[in-house]
Write a protein that holds these residues in place. Structure first.
Motif, mmCIF file in Angstrom:
data_model
loop_
_atom_site.group_PDB
_atom_site.id
_atom_site.type_symbol
_atom_site.label_atom_id
_atom_site.label_comp_id
_atom_site.label_asym_id
_atom_site.label_seq_id
_atom_site.Cartn_x
_atom_site.Cartn_y
_atom_site.Cartn_z
ATOM 1 N N ASN A 350 0.822 -1.215 0.000
ATOM 2 C CA ASN A 350 0.000 0.000 0.000
ATOM 3 C C ASN A 350 0.853 1.261 0.000
ATOM 4 O OD1 ASN A 350 -2.347 -1.537 0.075
ATOM 5 N ND2 ASN A 350 -2.456 -1.511 2.309
ATOM 6 N N GLU A 351 1.952 1.228 0.739
ATOM 7 C CA GLU A 351 2.799 2.418 0.862
ATOM 8 C C GLU A 351 3.550 2.711 -0.438
ATOM 9 O OE1 GLU A 351 2.497 4.252 3.696
ATOM 10 O OE2 GLU A 351 1.011 2.692 4.097
ATOM 11 N N GLU A 352 3.960 1.670 -1.162
ATOM 12 C CA GLU A 352 4.755 1.907 -2.368
ATOM 13 C C GLU A 352 3.928 2.566 -3.475
ATOM 14 O OE1 GLU A 352 6.528 -1.565 -4.027
ATOM 15 O OE2 GLU A 352 4.633 -2.663 -4.228
ATOM 16 N N VAL A 353 2.620 2.380 -3.455
ATOM 17 C CA VAL A 353 1.756 3.076 -4.408
ATOM 18 C C VAL A 353 1.887 4.581 -4.209
ATOM 19 C CG1 VAL A 353 -0.639 3.485 -5.110
ATOM 20 C CG2 VAL A 353 0.128 1.160 -4.593
ATOM 21 N N LYS A 354 1.867 5.011 -2.946
ATOM 22 C CA LYS A 354 2.019 6.442 -2.635
ATOM 23 C C LYS A 354 3.405 6.944 -3.019
ATOM 24 C CE LYS A 354 0.675 5.750 1.699
ATOM 25 N NZ LYS A 354 0.381 6.067 3.118
ATOM 26 N N LEU A 355 4.430 6.100 -2.778
ATOM 27 C CA LEU A 355 5.802 6.480 -3.138
ATOM 28 C C LEU A 355 5.931 6.708 -4.635
ATOM 29 C CD1 LEU A 355 8.870 6.788 -2.428
ATOM 30 C CD2 LEU A 355 9.059 4.320 -2.843
ATOM 31 N N LEU A 356 5.415 5.798 -5.438
ATOM 32 C CA LEU A 356 5.539 5.911 -6.894
ATOM 33 C C LEU A 356 4.776 7.119 -7.428
ATOM 34 C CD1 LEU A 356 5.258 2.122 -7.783
ATOM 35 C CD2 LEU A 356 7.287 3.565 -8.061
ATOM 36 N N GLU A 357 3.606 7.385 -6.873
ATOM 37 C CA GLU A 357 2.841 8.571 -7.275
ATOM 38 C C GLU A 357 3.613 9.846 -6.944
ATOM 39 O OE1 GLU A 357 -0.894 8.268 -5.292
ATOM 40 O OE2 GLU A 357 -1.713 6.787 -6.713
ATOM 41 N N PHE A 358 4.214 9.857 -5.779
ATOM 42 C CA PHE A 358 4.972 11.041 -5.322
ATOM 43 C C PHE A 358 6.174 11.291 -6.224
ATOM 44 C CE2 PHE A 358 8.330 12.937 -2.755
ATOM 45 C CZ PHE A 358 7.687 14.015 -2.183
ATOM 46 N N VAL A 359 6.957 10.251 -6.491
ATOM 47 C CA VAL A 359 8.171 10.414 -7.296
ATOM 48 C C VAL A 359 7.814 10.792 -8.732
ATOM 49 C CG1 VAL A 359 10.204 9.220 -8.188
ATOM 50 C CG2 VAL A 359 9.517 8.873 -5.821
ATOM 51 N N GLN A 360 6.735 10.238 -9.236
ATOM 52 C CA GLN A 360 6.305 10.581 -10.604
ATOM 53 C C GLN A 360 5.986 12.081 -10.707
ATOM 54 O OE1 GLN A 360 2.915 8.334 -11.951
ATOM 55 N NE2 GLN A 360 3.306 8.772 -14.103
ATOM 56 N N LYS A 361 5.343 12.626 -9.664
ATOM 57 C CA LYS A 361 5.018 14.060 -9.670
ATOM 58 C C LYS A 361 6.271 14.912 -9.602
ATOM 59 C CE LYS A 361 0.403 13.641 -7.615
ATOM 60 N NZ LYS A 361 -0.406 13.837 -6.384
ATOM 61 N N VAL A 362 7.286 14.433 -8.872
ATOM 62 C CA VAL A 362 8.551 15.164 -8.776
ATOM 63 C C VAL A 362 9.174 15.341 -10.145
ATOM 64 C CG1 VAL A 362 10.934 15.015 -7.911
ATOM 65 C CG2 VAL A 362 9.011 14.493 -6.386
ATOM 66 N N TYR A 363 9.028 14.344 -10.999
ATOM 67 C CA TYR A 363 9.641 14.376 -12.329
ATOM 68 C C TYR A 363 8.799 15.121 -13.358
ATOM 69 C CZ TYR A 363 13.832 11.515 -11.861
ATOM 70 O OH TYR A 363 15.104 11.076 -11.572
ATOM 71 N N GLN A 364 7.580 15.472 -13.018
ATOM 72 C CA GLN A 364 6.728 16.164 -13.997
ATOM 73 C C GLN A 364 7.144 17.619 -14.188
ATOM 74 O OE1 GLN A 364 2.738 15.510 -12.546
ATOM 75 N NE2 GLN A 364 2.570 13.497 -13.519
#
Length: 364
Positions: A350-364
C-alpha cells in the motif's frame, strides 16, 4: 533514458529496511537507482540489484563522523549528479549536501524524514541538537518534496516549518501468514530494535519479576545493552531474559513470527519518540503477533481501528506485566482476525503506491 535517482543516507545500509524497500520499489518500476551510505559501525556483505557504495569514514566519534560523511557525500554527489538526476536524502544527517547540489544544478530533491531528527532523545540539550535544528529550519521550509514516516510527524513538520509531507509508513511487505501458531512453553515476550534509552527495556526487565512462565527475548544492539545486561544480573533474572544480539533482517523475521507478545513501549523522551510509528509495531502486525503498546498517538490510532494488543497507561513494572498477562491470556489466536485485517492495511504494497505517485510528480 531511465530517470536517475541518487539515494543517500548516513547508514551502513544493510539493516535499513526502509531504504531497501524504497530503492527496490523504484528500481523495479524503471528508475535508475544508485544508493550511497557509509561504513560507520561496519560494512557487512550486501547484495542489491542496483549499484550501491559506502563512503569510508575514518572518524572515531559519531560527532566527527557526521561532518566527515556530509563533506564526502557532497564531493561524491558533485561527481555523480547531472541535469537528469533527482536526489533523495534520508533524514537530516544527509540533507545538507543533497540540498547544496540540488540548488547548484537546479535538480529535484526529495527529503525522506524517518523521524524528527532534532528531537531524538540522544541529543536532547546537546550542541548537536542545536546544529540539527539549524539545518532543519534553514532547509526544510525551502523544500518542495518531502516524505515522512507517520501522520503525527507530518503534522509536526507542517506546524513547525509550514511544509506538508506525504506520509509513507515504514511497513514491511505483506506476509501471507498461514503457519501454525507456536505453542510456546515458556511464552515468548519479544523486544526487537535498537537498545537505546527511552525504549522501555529496563522497565520490561523489571516487569519479569511479575511474569511466570514467560521469557523475555531482546533482539538488537545499542549503547544501553551492557547496562541492561548488568540490570538483568543484578535482579537475578538471567533465567528469564535472553539477549539475542543484532540479527540480520531475515533472521529477525524468523524470530518475530515465533513470539507470543511483542512490545513497543517507548517512553516520551522527546517529540521524535512521542509521534513515532515504530517499525516493530508494523513488523509484529505482519507476523500476526499481538503487542503491548505505549499510550502514544500513532499507536492509539492503530489500536482504535484494530484490536492488536493492549495499551499501557504507564511504565510501572506492574502495569507492564498486567498488560502482557492480558495479551497472553487472550492469545495469538484471540487476536488473529484483527491482526489479519490490520496486516492488509499496514503493508508496503500500500505504501509503495504512494511512493511511486509522489516520485512521478517530482519528475513532472
Amino acid at each position: 533514458m531511465k530517470k536517475k535517482i541518487i539515494i543517500s543516507a548516513f547508514s551502513n545500509l544493510y539493516t535499513d529496511q526502509r531504504i531497501e524497500k524504497v530503492c527496490r520499489t523504484l528500481y523495479e518500476n524503471g528508475y535508475q537507482i544508485e544508493l550511497i551510505g557509509n561504513d560507520w559501525n561496519g560494512a557487512g556483505k550486501m547484495e542489491r540489484p542496483y549499484p550501491f557504495s559506502r563512503i569510508h569514514l575514518a572518524s572515531k566519534s559519531l560527532k566527527t563522523a557526521y561532518f566527515e560523511f556530509n563533506w564526502k557525500l557532497y564531493q561524491k554527489l558533485k561527481k555523480k549528479a547531472d541535469q537528469h538526476t533527482a536526489l533523495y536524502a534520508n533524514d537530516v544527517d544527509a540533507l545538507y549536501p543533497n540540498y547544496l547540489i540540488a540548488q547548484k544544478l537546479n535538480i529535484p530533491l526529495i527529503f525522506d524524514s524517518h523521524e524528527i531528527f532534532s528531537e531524538m532523545p540522544a541529543i536532547q540539550g546537546k550542541m548537536s541538537q542545536k546544529i540539527w535544528r539549524h539545518v532543519e529550519k534553514t532547509i526544510i521550509p525551502k523544500l518542495g518534496n518531502m516524505i515522512t514516516a507517520s501522520g503525527s510527524y507530518a503534522k509536526w513538520f507542517q506546524k513547525k516549518y509550514g511544509i506538508n509531507p506525504v506520509v509513507i509508513q515504514n511497513a514491511p511487505r505483506r506476509l501471507n501468514f498461514s503457519g501454525k501458531i507456536s505453542d510456546n512453553d515458556p511464552k515468548i515476550l519479544l523486544y526487537q530494535g535498537a537498545i537505546n534509552p527511552f525504549r522501555g527495556i529496563d522497565k520490561v526487565i523489571l516487569a519479569m519479576h511479575h511474569l511466570d512462565g514467560v521469557i523475555l527475548k531482546i533482539a538488537g544492539d545499542g549503547p544501553m545493552k551492557a547496562e541492561y545486561e548488568r540490570l538483568v544480573t543484578e535482579e537475578n533474572l538471567q533465567h528469564k531474559v535472553q539477549f539475542l544480539g543484532k540479527l540480520i533482517p531475515e533472521n529477525l523475521r524468523n524470530i518475530t513470527i515465533t513470539a507470543d507478545c511483542g512490545m513497543s513501549i517507548e517512553e516520551n523522551g522527546g517529540e521524535s519518540y512521542l509521534y513515532s510509528l515504530p517499525n516493530k509495531v508494523l513488523d509484529c502486525i505482519q507476523a500476526r503477533v499481538p503487542l503491548i503498546l505505549s499510550d502514544f498517538p500513532e499507536m492509539k490510532r492503530i489500536k482504535s481501528h484494530f484490536d492488536i494488543g493492549e495499551i499501557i497507561a504507564d511504565h510501572r513494572p506492574e502495569t507492564i506485566s498486567a498488560a502482557v498477562q492480558k495479551v497472553l491470556a487472550k492469545g495469538r489466536t484471540g487476536y488473529r482476525e484483527e491482526l489479519e485485517n490490520a496486516s492488509k492495511v499496514y503493508c508496503w504494497e500500500n505504501e509503495e503506491v504512494k511512493l511511486l505517485e509522489f516520485v512521478q510528480k517530482v519528475y513532472q
